[in-house]
Design a protein around this motif. Sequence first.
Motif, short mmCIF file in Angstrom:
data_model
loop_
_atom_site.label_atom_id
_atom_site.label_comp_id
_atom_site.label_asym_id
_atom_site.label_seq_id
_atom_site.Cartn_x
_atom_site.Cartn_y
_atom_site.Cartn_z
N GLY A 288 32.50 58.57 30.57
CA GLY A 288 31.52 58.83 31.21
C GLY A 288 30.44 58.43 30.63
N LEU A 289 30.26 57.49 29.74
CA LEU A 289 28.97 56.84 29.13
C LEU A 289 28.34 55.79 29.69
CD1 LEU A 289 30.13 57.17 25.35
CD2 LEU A 289 28.56 58.76 26.61
N LEU A 290 29.12 55.32 30.82
CA LEU A 290 28.54 54.10 31.41
C LEU A 290 27.82 54.29 32.87
CD1 LEU A 290 31.33 51.42 30.55
CD2 LEU A 290 29.10 51.81 29.63
N LYS A 291 28.11 55.56 33.26
CA LYS A 291 27.73 56.06 34.38
C LYS A 291 25.83 56.12 34.62
CE LYS A 291 31.04 58.97 35.53
NZ LYS A 291 31.72 60.35 36.00
N ALA A 292 25.14 55.28 35.84
CA ALA A 292 23.90 55.40 35.64
C ALA A 292 23.38 56.70 35.90
CB ALA A 292 23.64 54.51 36.82
N PRO A 293 21.85 56.93 35.48
CA PRO A 293 21.47 58.20 35.66
C PRO A 293 21.09 58.60 37.26
CG PRO A 293 19.86 56.55 34.62
CD PRO A 293 21.31 55.93 34.93
N ALA A 294 21.27 59.75 37.54
CA ALA A 294 21.36 60.07 39.20
C ALA A 294 19.78 59.82 39.49
CB ALA A 294 21.17 61.55 39.15
N GLU A 295 18.49 59.76 39.06
CA GLU A 295 17.31 59.49 39.45
C GLU A 295 16.47 58.99 38.45
OE1 GLU A 295 14.54 63.25 39.21
OE2 GLU A 295 16.23 63.76 40.60
N ALA A 296 15.52 58.01 38.89
CA ALA A 296 14.85 57.32 37.87
C ALA A 296 13.44 58.06 37.72
CB ALA A 296 14.49 55.89 38.46
N ALA A 297 13.04 58.28 36.39
CA ALA A 297 11.90 59.02 35.97
C ALA A 297 10.63 58.18 36.25
CB ALA A 297 12.01 59.31 34.70
N GLU A 298 9.63 58.46 36.78
CA GLU A 298 8.30 57.78 36.90
C GLU A 298 7.70 57.80 35.75
OE1 GLU A 298 6.06 58.85 40.18
OE2 GLU A 298 7.61 58.95 41.60
N ALA A 299 7.09 56.51 35.56
CA ALA A 299 6.32 56.06 34.16
C ALA A 299 4.99 56.67 34.22
CB ALA A 299 6.47 54.80 33.90
N LYS A 300 4.44 57.20 33.32
CA LYS A 300 2.90 57.64 33.31
C LYS A 300 2.03 56.77 32.65
CE LYS A 300 3.85 62.58 34.16
NZ LYS A 300 3.77 63.85 33.38
N ILE A 301 0.91 56.23 32.99
CA ILE A 301 0.13 55.35 32.41
C ILE A 301 -0.70 56.17 31.57
CG2 ILE A 301 -1.91 53.81 32.70
CD1 ILE A 301 -0.97 53.08 35.03
N LEU A 302 -0.82 56.15 30.04
CA LEU A 302 -1.51 56.56 29.18
C LEU A 302 -2.96 56.06 29.06
CD1 LEU A 302 1.29 57.53 26.61
CD2 LEU A 302 0.46 58.84 28.40
N ARG A 303 -4.05 57.02 29.17
CA ARG A 303 -5.37 56.26 29.16
C ARG A 303 -5.77 56.61 27.71
NH1 ARG A 303 -5.86 53.41 33.25
NH2 ARG A 303 -5.70 54.37 35.18
N LEU A 304 -6.38 55.78 26.90
CA LEU A 304 -7.04 56.07 25.60
C LEU A 304 -8.24 56.89 25.77
CD1 LEU A 304 -6.05 52.53 23.94
CD2 LEU A 304 -4.98 54.83 23.53
N PRO A 305 -8.63 57.55 24.81
CA PRO A 305 -9.94 58.33 25.08
C PRO A 305 -11.16 57.37 24.70
CG PRO A 305 -8.44 59.24 23.17
CD PRO A 305 -7.99 58.21 23.48
N GLY A 306 -12.03 57.72 26.05
CA GLY A 306 -13.13 56.69 25.88
C GLY A 306 -12.90 55.48 26.79
N GLN A 307 -11.90 54.97 27.20
CA GLN A 307 -11.40 54.18 28.05
C GLN A 307 -11.56 54.29 29.55
OE1 GLN A 307 -7.40 52.74 27.87
NE2 GLN A 307 -7.87 50.74 28.71
N GLN A 308 -12.28 53.24 30.20
CA GLN A 308 -12.69 53.53 31.57
C GLN A 308 -11.37 52.97 32.64
OE1 GLN A 308 -15.90 51.30 32.55
NE2 GLN A 308 -17.29 52.41 31.27
N PRO A 309 -11.12 53.47 33.61
CA PRO A 309 -10.13 52.96 34.53
C PRO A 309 -10.51 51.46 34.79
CG PRO A 309 -10.82 55.20 35.22
CD PRO A 309 -11.68 55.11 34.21
N THR A 310 -9.28 50.67 34.97
CA THR A 310 -9.50 49.14 35.36
C THR A 310 -10.32 48.85 36.47
OG1 THR A 310 -7.27 49.14 34.37
CG2 THR A 310 -7.96 47.40 35.45
N ARG A 311 -10.22 49.71 37.61
CA ARG A 311 -11.18 49.57 38.90
C ARG A 311 -12.58 49.99 38.41
NH1 ARG A 311 -9.89 48.34 43.49
NH2 ARG A 311 -8.02 48.46 44.33
N GLU A 312 -13.02 50.81 37.63
CA GLU A 312 -14.16 50.95 37.47
C GLU A 312 -14.87 49.96 36.42
OE1 GLU A 312 -14.62 54.88 35.76
OE2 GLU A 312 -13.66 55.82 37.30
N ARG A 313 -14.02 49.52 35.53
CA ARG A 313 -14.62 48.23 34.56
C ARG A 313 -14.75 47.21 35.45
NH1 ARG A 313 -10.81 47.27 29.83
NH2 ARG A 313 -9.40 47.79 31.43
N ALA A 314 -13.83 46.69 36.35
CA ALA A 314 -13.98 45.48 37.02
C ALA A 314 -14.77 45.36 38.31
CB ALA A 314 -12.69 44.88 37.48
#
Length: 184
Positions: free
Chosen positions: A138-164
């Motif tokens: 049973g080690l070759l079975k795919a996981p049932a659902e995919a986990a969503e990735a989270k974007i980690l923001r560094l402290p003091g960093q503005q979001p990309t839209r606000e900078r641009a």
Amino acid sequence: MAAAVAGAAMTFSAGVVAYGIADSNITAATGGGLVALAAAAMMSLAKMRAWTVDTSAERRQLAEALRQAQNEETRYVAAQGAQAEEHRRRLRDLEGDRARFEQHLIAAKAALEEQFEANREALIVESMELGIRLYRAGLLKAPAEAAEAKILRLPGQQPTRERAAGHPADEVTQPVREREVRHP
């Protein structure tokens, strides 16, 4: 020949001088002396001619030098022929070595290919067996659902839209959208 004539003239002049002295004839004695001088000059000239014209010693030296040169040329030609034959022999040896080496390479290549094929089959069998064991465990079975990735923001960093927002390229191009990254 000239020396023989001069010797005969000297003998004749000695006889004339002796006759002139014995007869007290000054004319005969003087004539005999002059003939003796002429005979001595003739002998000297004959000897000088022999020294200057006789080239028999030089001819012998020249003949010896020519013989030595001919011998040297013969040795040179023989050495050149031996060298050419040695070169041909080395070329034949190299061709033989090259042919033996090519045969050896062909045999080694065939052996390596045979060993590779044998090992390849063994590796295929081993990997298939391992895959079947992992699947059954049973080690070759795919996981049932995919986990969503989270974007980690560094402290003091503005979001990309606000900078641009104030960037002049925003007028020409469409803004970049953040997308969610899913990891399996």
